[in-house]
Design a protein around this motif. Structure first.
Motif, mmCIF file in Angstrom:
data_model
loop_
_atom_site.group_PDB
_atom_site.id
_atom_site.type_symbol
_atom_site.label_atom_id
_atom_site.label_comp_id
_atom_site.label_asym_id
_atom_site.label_seq_id
_atom_site.Cartn_x
_atom_site.Cartn_y
_atom_site.Cartn_z
ATOM 1 N N GLY A 56 0.833 -1.200 0.000
ATOM 2 C CA GLY A 56 0.000 0.000 0.000
ATOM 3 C C GLY A 56 0.862 1.243 0.000
ATOM 4 N N ALA A 57 0.626 2.135 0.969
ATOM 5 C CA ALA A 57 1.391 3.385 1.067
ATOM 6 C C ALA A 57 2.641 3.227 1.935
ATOM 7 C CB ALA A 57 0.511 4.487 1.634
ATOM 8 N N SER A 58 2.839 2.048 2.517
ATOM 9 C CA SER A 58 3.972 1.814 3.426
ATOM 10 C C SER A 58 5.152 1.210 2.669
ATOM 11 C CB SER A 58 3.567 0.854 4.548
ATOM 12 O OG SER A 58 2.497 1.387 5.297
ATOM 13 N N ALA A 59 6.312 1.824 2.820
ATOM 14 C CA ALA A 59 7.530 1.313 2.190
ATOM 15 C C ALA A 59 8.646 1.303 3.226
ATOM 16 C CB ALA A 59 7.912 2.184 0.999
ATOM 17 N N TRP A 60 9.491 0.273 3.195
ATOM 18 C CA TRP A 60 10.599 0.176 4.125
ATOM 19 C C TRP A 60 11.632 -0.809 3.591
ATOM 20 C CZ3 TRP A 60 6.191 -2.550 4.442
ATOM 21 C CH2 TRP A 60 6.236 -3.890 4.816
ATOM 22 N N GLN A 61 12.766 -0.882 4.286
ATOM 23 C CA GLN A 61 13.817 -1.841 3.948
ATOM 24 C C GLN A 61 13.843 -2.922 5.002
ATOM 25 O OE1 GLN A 61 17.557 0.109 3.339
ATOM 26 N NE2 GLN A 61 16.805 1.260 1.592
ATOM 27 N N THR A 62 14.037 -4.154 4.562
ATOM 28 C CA THR A 62 14.097 -5.296 5.457
ATOM 29 C C THR A 62 14.921 -6.379 4.778
ATOM 30 O OG1 THR A 62 12.773 -6.771 6.859
ATOM 31 C CG2 THR A 62 11.917 -6.330 4.636
ATOM 32 N N SER A 63 14.805 -7.589 5.260
ATOM 33 C CA SER A 63 15.483 -8.731 4.646
ATOM 34 C C SER A 63 14.502 -9.869 4.480
ATOM 35 C CB SER A 63 16.653 -9.206 5.515
ATOM 36 O OG SER A 63 17.652 -8.218 5.580
ATOM 37 N N ALA A 64 14.736 -10.675 3.455
ATOM 38 C CA ALA A 64 14.010 -11.925 3.262
ATOM 39 C C ALA A 64 14.921 -13.039 3.766
ATOM 40 C CB ALA A 64 13.683 -12.130 1.792
ATOM 41 N N PHE A 65 14.331 -14.046 4.405
ATOM 42 C CA PHE A 65 15.094 -15.140 4.988
ATOM 43 C C PHE A 65 14.662 -16.461 4.363
ATOM 44 C CE2 PHE A 65 14.819 -11.718 8.010
ATOM 45 C CZ PHE A 65 16.118 -11.597 8.453
ATOM 46 N N PRO A 66 15.624 -17.322 4.024
ATOM 47 C CA PRO A 66 15.248 -18.616 3.441
ATOM 48 C C PRO A 66 14.597 -19.500 4.495
ATOM 49 C CG PRO A 66 17.619 -18.538 3.831
ATOM 50 C CD PRO A 66 17.073 -17.167 4.162
ATOM 51 N N SER A 67 13.606 -20.266 4.040
ATOM 52 C CA SER A 67 12.912 -21.203 4.921
ATOM 53 C C SER A 67 12.814 -22.541 4.205
ATOM 54 C CB SER A 67 11.509 -20.670 5.248
ATOM 55 O OG SER A 67 10.722 -21.663 5.845
ATOM 56 N N LYS A 68 13.253 -23.603 4.837
ATOM 57 C CA LYS A 68 13.196 -24.927 4.209
ATOM 58 C C LYS A 68 11.758 -25.319 3.878
ATOM 59 C CE LYS A 68 17.359 -26.654 6.392
ATOM 60 N NZ LYS A 68 17.947 -27.578 7.340
ATOM 61 N N GLN B 183 9.071 -23.136 3.464
ATOM 62 C CA GLN B 183 8.201 -22.170 2.814
ATOM 63 C C GLN B 183 8.879 -21.266 1.790
ATOM 64 O OE1 GLN B 183 5.509 -20.214 5.544
ATOM 65 N NE2 GLN B 183 6.179 -21.579 7.152
ATOM 66 N N GLY B 184 9.968 -21.635 1.220
ATOM 67 C CA GLY B 184 10.637 -20.734 0.270
ATOM 68 C C GLY B 184 11.364 -19.640 1.032
ATOM 69 N N TRP B 185 10.925 -18.418 0.893
ATOM 70 C CA TRP B 185 11.489 -17.266 1.597
ATOM 71 C C TRP B 185 10.403 -16.632 2.445
ATOM 72 C CZ3 TRP B 185 16.566 -15.570 1.167
ATOM 73 C CH2 TRP B 185 17.337 -16.242 0.219
ATOM 74 N N ILE B 186 10.805 -16.058 3.591
ATOM 75 C CA ILE B 186 9.841 -15.358 4.435
ATOM 76 C C ILE B 186 10.323 -13.935 4.671
ATOM 77 C CG2 ILE B 186 8.900 -17.432 5.503
ATOM 78 C CD1 ILE B 186 10.638 -16.874 7.959
ATOM 79 N N VAL B 187 9.359 -13.018 4.746
ATOM 80 C CA VAL B 187 9.636 -11.599 4.955
ATOM 81 C C VAL B 187 8.807 -11.131 6.145
ATOM 82 C CG1 VAL B 187 9.460 -9.292 3.954
ATOM 83 C CG2 VAL B 187 10.080 -11.227 2.501
ATOM 84 N N PRO B 188 9.437 -10.582 7.176
ATOM 85 C CA PRO B 188 8.681 -10.083 8.328
ATOM 86 C C PRO B 188 7.925 -8.803 7.978
ATOM 87 C CG PRO B 188 11.010 -9.571 8.583
ATOM 88 C CD PRO B 188 10.891 -10.386 7.332
ATOM 89 N N VAL B 189 6.747 -8.657 8.590
ATOM 90 C CA VAL B 189 5.947 -7.443 8.408
ATOM 91 C C VAL B 189 5.721 -6.842 9.790
ATOM 92 C CG1 VAL B 189 3.781 -6.465 7.557
ATOM 93 C CG2 VAL B 189 4.818 -8.424 6.377
ATOM 94 N N LYS B 190 6.314 -5.672 10.007
ATOM 95 C CA LYS B 190 6.280 -5.068 11.340
ATOM 96 C C LYS B 190 4.888 -4.537 11.694
ATOM 97 C CE LYS B 190 8.639 -1.036 9.442
ATOM 98 N NZ LYS B 190 9.850 -0.225 9.542
ATOM 99 N N ALA B 191 4.668 -4.402 12.994
ATOM 100 C CA ALA B 191 3.367 -3.984 13.518
ATOM 101 C C ALA B 191 2.924 -2.634 12.971
ATOM 102 C CB ALA B 191 3.396 -3.955 15.045
ATOM 103 N N ALA B 192 3.834 -1.686 12.849
ATOM 104 C CA ALA B 192 3.467 -0.356 12.349
ATOM 105 C C ALA B 192 2.878 -0.434 10.939
ATOM 106 C CB ALA B 192 4.686 0.563 12.367
ATOM 107 N N VAL B 193 3.424 -1.299 10.115
ATOM 108 C CA VAL B 193 2.903 -1.467 8.750
ATOM 109 C C VAL B 193 1.547 -2.162 8.789
ATOM 110 C CG1 VAL B 193 3.284 -2.600 6.514
ATOM 111 C CG2 VAL B 193 5.187 -1.469 7.700
ATOM 112 N N ARG B 194 1.425 -3.192 9.602
ATOM 113 C CA ARG B 194 0.133 -3.896 9.704
ATOM 114 C C ARG B 194 -0.961 -2.940 10.153
ATOM 115 N NH1 ARG B 194 3.280 -7.393 12.686
ATOM 116 N NH2 ARG B 194 1.890 -7.212 14.484
ATOM 117 N N ARG B 195 -0.642 -2.085 11.124
ATOM 118 C CA ARG B 195 -1.634 -1.104 11.582
ATOM 119 C C ARG B 195 -1.955 -0.094 10.486
ATOM 120 N NH1 ARG B 195 1.266 -1.493 16.411
ATOM 121 N NH2 ARG B 195 2.549 0.280 15.849
ATOM 122 N N ALA B 196 -0.928 0.476 9.873
ATOM 123 C CA ALA B 196 -1.119 1.513 8.854
ATOM 124 C C ALA B 196 -1.925 1.004 7.662
ATOM 125 C CB ALA B 196 0.235 2.040 8.372
ATOM 126 N N GLU B 197 -1.737 -0.268 7.315
ATOM 127 C CA GLU B 197 -2.406 -0.829 6.139
ATOM 128 C C GLU B 197 -3.645 -1.653 6.501
ATOM 129 O OE1 GLU B 197 -1.593 0.197 3.205
ATOM 130 O OE2 GLU B 197 0.157 1.287 3.966
#
Length: 105
Positions: free
Chosen positions: A63-75, A77-91
């Motif tokens: 949506g309107a939220s943009a940030w930098q983070t990292s993707a982590f490999p998961s045996k 599930q492929g890759w996983i990306v964390p979504v912080k609380a501030a983004v979950r609230r904003a969106e």
């Protein structure tokens, strides 16, 4: 390819840790997951080593939220990306929502 932008829709899911902490993630798989794997491999070949936990840095937009983070490999599930609380609230995101995400790495 490094520097390219990818877009996909994937569900938001919750992981509960042993201390009752909740973390929320998006799973990145399919063609975008393969591109992440290729980027991680190229980074290891170019630098002679990988980043912590095999992660790949990326820029993400939901949506309107943009940030930098990292993707982590998961045996499991492929890759996983964390979504912080501030983004979950904003969106207005909750567990199970289908999230359209834009990734650049």
């Amino acid at each position: 390819m490094k520097g390219e932008t990818y877009r996909l829709t994937t569900p938001l899911w919750r992981w509960s840790g042993p201390s009752a902490a909740n973390w929320y993630f998006l799973t990145i798989d399919g063609g975008v997951g393969e591109a992440l794997s290729a980027t991680a491999l190229m980074d290891r070949l170019e630098q002679g080593k990988g980043r912590g936990w095999g992660s790949v840095r990326l820029r993400i937009r939901i949506g309107a939220s943009a940030w930098q983070t990292s993707a982590f490999p998961s045996k499991e599930q492929g890759w996983i990306v964390p979504v912080k609380a501030a983004v979950r609230r904003a969106e207005g995101l909750t567990e199970g929502d289908a999230v359209t995400v834009q990734l650049q790495f």
